[in-house]
Design a protein around this motif. Structure first.
Motif, short mmCIF file in Angstrom:
data_model
loop_
_atom_site.label_atom_id
_atom_site.label_comp_id
_atom_site.label_asym_id
_atom_site.label_seq_id
_atom_site.Cartn_x
_atom_site.Cartn_y
_atom_site.Cartn_z
N LEU A 1 -2.17 1.77 -4.95
CA LEU A 1 -1.95 3.20 -4.76
C LEU A 1 -3.22 3.79 -4.14
CD1 LEU A 1 -0.32 4.03 -8.21
CD2 LEU A 1 0.86 4.00 -6.00
N HIS A 2 -3.10 4.38 -2.96
CA HIS A 2 -4.25 4.95 -2.26
C HIS A 2 -4.15 6.47 -2.33
CE1 HIS A 2 -5.32 1.24 0.42
NE2 HIS A 2 -4.92 0.88 -0.79
N HIS A 3 -5.03 7.09 -3.12
CA HIS A 3 -5.02 8.55 -3.30
C HIS A 3 -6.01 9.16 -2.32
CE1 HIS A 3 -5.84 12.37 -5.64
NE2 HIS A 3 -4.53 12.36 -5.54
N LEU A 4 -5.48 9.76 -1.25
CA LEU A 4 -6.34 10.23 -0.18
C LEU A 4 -7.27 11.37 -0.58
CD1 LEU A 4 -4.09 8.56 1.43
CD2 LEU A 4 -4.81 9.96 3.37
N PRO A 5 -6.86 12.33 -1.40
CA PRO A 5 -7.78 13.43 -1.73
C PRO A 5 -9.07 12.97 -2.40
CG PRO A 5 -5.54 14.06 -2.27
CD PRO A 5 -5.51 12.60 -1.92
N ALA B 1 -6.06 2.48 -6.70
CA ALA B 1 -5.65 1.88 -7.98
C ALA B 1 -4.79 0.66 -7.66
CB ALA B 1 -4.88 2.89 -8.81
N ALA B 2 -5.17 -0.50 -8.16
CA ALA B 2 -4.50 -1.75 -7.78
C ALA B 2 -4.09 -2.55 -9.00
CB ALA B 2 -5.41 -2.58 -6.88
N VAL C 1 0.86 -1.19 0.00
CA VAL C 1 0.00 0.00 0.00
C VAL C 1 0.89 1.23 0.00
CG1 VAL C 1 -1.72 1.34 1.27
CG2 VAL C 1 -1.90 -1.16 1.17
N ASP C 2 0.66 2.10 -0.98
CA ASP C 2 1.45 3.33 -1.10
C ASP C 2 0.49 4.52 -1.11
OD1 ASP C 2 4.19 4.38 -1.56
OD2 ASP C 2 3.28 5.21 -3.37
N TYR C 3 0.68 5.46 -0.16
CA TYR C 3 -0.19 6.62 -0.05
C TYR C 3 0.20 7.69 -1.07
CZ TYR C 3 -0.82 4.56 4.63
OH TYR C 3 -1.04 3.71 5.68
N PRO D 1 -4.30 8.45 -9.45
CA PRO D 1 -3.79 7.21 -10.06
C PRO D 1 -4.92 6.32 -10.59
CG PRO D 1 -3.70 7.05 -7.68
CD PRO D 1 -4.09 8.46 -7.99
N ALA D 2 -4.59 5.57 -11.62
CA ALA D 2 -5.49 4.57 -12.18
C ALA D 2 -4.74 3.24 -12.26
CB ALA D 2 -5.96 5.00 -13.57
N GLU D 3 -5.42 2.20 -12.68
CA GLU D 3 -4.82 0.86 -12.71
C GLU D 3 -3.47 0.82 -13.43
OE1 GLU D 3 -6.24 -2.68 -15.21
OE2 GLU D 3 -7.19 -3.01 -13.26
N PRO D 4 -3.31 1.48 -14.59
CA PRO D 4 -2.00 1.44 -15.25
C PRO D 4 -0.87 2.02 -14.40
CG PRO D 4 -3.68 2.14 -16.80
CD PRO D 4 -4.32 2.15 -15.44
#
Length: 279
Positions: free
Chosen positions: A198-202, A207-208, A158-160, A167-170
């Protein structure tokens, strides 16, 4: 663990030279711009001042790390928001009003994230964990924001993220950093690790991507190629500008070593420290 088949993937010749230690940040700098790599890691040139987007990201990371350090019953959205206040710094922001705006935004982002992904959730396997693994001619290593367990007993990276790009799947699929973290985590924790997120907090976006042996091998091969090229350039005796050529582009306006790079300065005026914030 088949995904770490070092000898099968690279052969015995890969071990003929000393292993090169590489982090995703260092590798990414080389791929973006060899001159920036040289100035950052070889010359250690003076760097520019803080940027608000980086400050904001650091605050959010610190708040989430502290939240996971609390007992499970205390990992609440309210506690998460308070930890933003505790770790807040205004470095790089335009003025007090902008600081206030983004402090409130960060409180909301972290509180919403805690409600969705932390409060009542199982303990992660690790938080801010340093992982490392020899692979081919390099040692891939770095600090992972969080490592979760999947239902099958494997590990999930998991990356914040807090930046302007959603971010999207690619992005998860193509991220060399996430792939190297997966390889290093599998070796460090002795668990299969293929899923990266990828966890986009805003925006609350997750995206996994689920890697397989082939995709991890491809990332490892590219990482080895880049890491060895950087190491060879650093060891060579020659013209630094030829060994570490600049790669001018839009990122030059935000580069923290542009003061020492005429080609980067020629791209355009320096971006304001608060440019690059989400929203």
């Amino acid at each position: 663990m088949t995904q770490l088949g070092f000898d099968a993937l690279f052969g015995e010749q890969a071990w003929a030279r000393p292993l090169v230690r590489v982090t995703p940040a260092r590798l990414g700098t080389w791929e973006d711009c060899p001159r920036r790599y040289r100035m950052t890691y070889v010359d250690k040139a003076p760097r520019g001042g803080p940027r608000a987007a980086s400050t904001l990201g650091a605050v959010v990371h610190l708040a989430l790390r502290a939240l996971h350090g609390r007992p499970p019953a205390e990992r609440t959205p309210e506690a998460a928001a308070a930890l933003v206040d505790r770790n807040w710094t205004g470095e790089g922001f335009r003025d007090a009003e902008q600081q206030r705006e983004y402090r409130l935004r960060a409180r909301t982002w972290v509180a919403d994230y805690a409600a969705e992904h932390v409060t009542g959730a199982p303990d992660p396997l690790a938080v801010e964990r340093w992982v490392s693994a020899p692979t081919g001619a390099i040692v891939a290593e770095g600090r992972v924001d969080r490592i979760d367990a999947d239902p099958a007993g494997g590990a999930v990276i998991v990356d914040y993220k807090t930046g302007r790009h959603v971010p999207a799947e690619p992005d998860a699929r193509d991220s060399a950093a996430l792939a190297l973290y997966a390889v290093a985590t599998a070796a460090t924790l002795r668990r299969e690790c293929r899923r990266v997120e990828l966890h986009h907090l805003p925006t609350g976006t997750v995206a996994a991507w689920e890697h397989d042996d082939a995709s991890l091998a491809e990332h490892r091969a590219r990482a080895e190629e880049g890491a060895l090229a950087a190491a060879d350039a650093q060891a060579a005796d020659g013209d630094p500008d030829a060994l570490f050529p600049p790669r001018p582009g839009p990122r030059c306006t935000r580069c923290d070593v542009r003061r020492n790079c005429p080609e980067g300065q020629a791209v355009g005026p320096a971006a304001a420290p608060w440019e690059g914030l989400f929203g």
